[in-house]
Design an enzyme around this catalytic site. Structure first.
Site, mmCIF file in Angstrom:
data_model
loop_
_atom_site.group_PDB
_atom_site.id
_atom_site.type_symbol
_atom_site.label_atom_id
_atom_site.label_comp_id
_atom_site.label_asym_id
_atom_site.label_seq_id
_atom_site.Cartn_x
_atom_site.Cartn_y
_atom_site.Cartn_z
ATOM 1 N N SER A 97 -52.583 90.936 -28.144
ATOM 2 C CA SER A 97 -51.273 91.785 -27.625
ATOM 3 C C SER A 97 -50.875 91.062 -26.585
ATOM 4 O O SER A 97 -49.896 90.651 -25.946
ATOM 5 C CB SER A 97 -51.536 93.198 -27.310
ATOM 6 N N HIS A 99 -53.137 95.080 -35.519
ATOM 7 C CA HIS A 99 -53.643 96.426 -35.787
ATOM 8 C C HIS A 99 -52.169 96.953 -36.743
ATOM 9 O O HIS A 99 -53.355 98.067 -37.601
ATOM 10 C CB HIS A 99 -52.271 97.287 -34.567
HETATM 11 P P1 AMP Z 1 -55.842 97.208 -28.211
HETATM 12 O O1 AMP Z 1 -54.642 98.167 -28.580
HETATM 13 O O2 AMP Z 1 -56.187 95.376 -27.701
HETATM 14 O O3 AMP Z 1 -56.628 98.199 -27.484
HETATM 15 O O4 AMP Z 1 -56.061 97.473 -29.699
HETATM 16 C C1 AMP Z 1 -56.087 98.674 -30.681
HETATM 17 C C2 AMP Z 1 -57.304 98.458 -32.376
HETATM 18 O O5 AMP Z 1 -57.475 96.384 -32.769
HETATM 19 C C3 AMP Z 1 -58.936 98.195 -31.639
HETATM 20 O O6 AMP Z 1 -59.705 98.569 -32.261
HETATM 21 C C4 AMP Z 1 -59.194 96.571 -31.768
HETATM 22 O O7 AMP Z 1 -60.362 96.030 -31.556
HETATM 23 C C5 AMP Z 1 -58.070 96.037 -33.277
HETATM 24 N N1 AMP Z 1 -57.562 94.686 -32.662
HETATM 25 C C6 AMP Z 1 -56.657 94.425 -31.816
HETATM 26 N N2 AMP Z 1 -56.712 92.895 -32.391
HETATM 27 C C7 AMP Z 1 -57.517 92.305 -33.484
HETATM 28 C C8 AMP Z 1 -57.385 92.004 -34.544
HETATM 29 N N3 AMP Z 1 -56.262 90.584 -33.877
HETATM 30 N N4 AMP Z 1 -57.442 92.233 -35.868
HETATM 31 C C9 AMP Z 1 -58.225 93.319 -36.215
HETATM 32 N N5 AMP Z 1 -58.008 94.245 -34.862
HETATM 33 C C10 AMP Z 1 -57.903 94.077 -33.693
#
Ligand code: AMP
Length: 264
Positions: A166, A18
Site C-alpha cells: 500500500s 490483498h
Molecule cells: P496490510 O494491509 O499491509 O496490513 O496487509 C494485509 C495482509 O496482506 C497482510 O497479511 C499482508 O502480509 C498481506 N500482503 C500485503 N502485501 C502483500 C503482497 N504483496 N503479497 C501478498 N500478501 C500481501
C-alpha cells in the site's frame, strides 16, 4: 457440516496482493470476511499513520469483486472501546521489524486478537510479505491453543519485481527504480550456494544503490528467526527506505535439490 469462515485482515488501500489472500480464503470457505482497519497501535510514527492511504469505498468494491462475502470496517472505538491491555509479542517481536519500531508487534497481536474475537473465523490468511508478522501470529495462535488455522500466502510482485505494498503509491517513478534494488538483491542472494555468500551478496547489492537507506538485511532460519547457519529453510529479509518511504521484502533461499557434480 460445521460452518467455516475465512478471514482476511487488512489495513485497506487494497492491491492485488490483498486480493490474492481473498482468493486463497475462498478455497477454505464460502464465507469470506475482509476487515479494513488502520491499527494505530502498530504505528510508532504518527506521520506514517497520518499518511497511510485510506480508500474505503474503492476497497469495498475491489474486495467484493474478488469474492469477499462481507467487508467490515470498524472504528477505533469498535476495536478499542476501553483501556487497552497489550499482548506481548516476546523476544522475536523486538528484532528486525520490531527493533526500530517499538511495540509494533505487540500492537499487531493486540489487534489480531480483537479482530479474531469479533469475526470468529475458522481460518485466517496472512501474507508472507510480512514474514515476521506471520511467524509471530502463528506462534501466538499455537501457544494460546486457538483452533483458528493460520494460512500463509505467497508474496505478489509487480512485473518489475517490486513487492506490492500500500505504501508503493507514495513512491515517484524515480523512487520506484531505486526501490527495485531490494528484489534484485533478494533474488541474487537467495541463489547463492551458502548462507555466508548470500549474506555478503545481499549487503553488497543493497549498498550499490545510494538512494536506498538500509534498516536491516539478514538471512534467518524460518523455524526460529535466528540468523541462519544453513540454506535449508533459510529466508532473506530486507527493510529500508527510499525517499522516506519504508519498504519491506523477503525471499526464501533456493536450495539445489540435486547434488552438484564437480568435473574431474
Ligand atoms: P496490510 O494491509 O499491509 O496490513 O496487509 C494485509 C495482509 O496482506 C497482510 O497479511 C499482508 O502480509 C498481506 N500482503 C500485503 N502485501 C502483500 C503482497 N504483496 N503479497 C501478498 N500478501 C500481501
Amino acid at each position: 457440516m460445521t460452518h467455516t469462515r475465512a478471514f482476511v485482515p487488512t489495513m485497506g488501500a487494497l492491491h492485488a496482493g490483498h486480493l490474492s489472500l481473498i482468493d486463497i480464503a475462498k478455497q477454505y470457505s464460502s464465507d469470506v470476511v475482509v476487515s479494513i482497519f488502520v491499527n494505530p497501535l502498530q504505528f510508532e510514527d504518527p506521520d506514517d499513520l497520518a499518511k497511510y492511504p485510506r480508500t474505503l469505498e474503492s476497497d469495498s468494491e475491489r474486495a467484493l469483486g474478488a469474492g469477499a462475502s462481507e467487508i467490515w470496517a470498524p472504528t477505533e472505538k469498535d476495536i478499542y472501546p476501553d483501556e487497552v491491555q497489550l499482548i506481548d509479542a516476546g523476544a522475536i517481536g523486538k528484532k528486525y521489524e520490531g527493533a526500530g519500531r517499538e511495540g509494533h508487534f505487540d500492537g499487531v497481536l493486540t489487534v489480531v486478537d480483537r479482530l479474531f474475537k469479533h469475526v470468529q473465523p475458522t481460518h485466517a490468511i496472512f501474507g508472507e510479505k510480512d514474514f515476521q508478522q506471520l511467524f509471530i501470529i502463528k506462534k501466538w495462535v499455537r501457544k494460546s491453543e486457538s483452533p483458528i488455522e493460520i494460512i500463509s500466502a505467497p508474496i505478489i510482485r509487480d512485473v518489475d519485481g517490486l513487492a506490492l505494498s500500500s505504501r508503493n503509491t507514495r513512491l515517484s517513478a524515480e523512487d520506484r527504480k531505486y526501490a527495485l534494488i531490494i528484489s534484485r538483491a533478494l533474488r541474487q542472494a537467495t541463489h547463492e550456494r551458502s548462507v555466508e555468500s548470500a549474506r555478503d551478496r545481499l549487503h553488497d547489492v543493497l549498498a550499490s544503490e545510494p538512494s536506498f537507506e538500509l534498516d536491516y538485511a539478514e538471512i534467518i532460519n524460518e523455524d526460529n528467526f535466528e540468523p541462519a547457519t544453513s540454506a535449508r529453510k533459510a529466508r532473506a529479509l530486507v527493510a529500508g527506505w527510499v525517499n522516506g518511504v519504508r519498504l519491506l521484502d523477503n525471499m526464501q533461499m533456493s536450495v539445489p535439490t540435486f547434488p552438484t557434480v564437480v568435473a574431474p
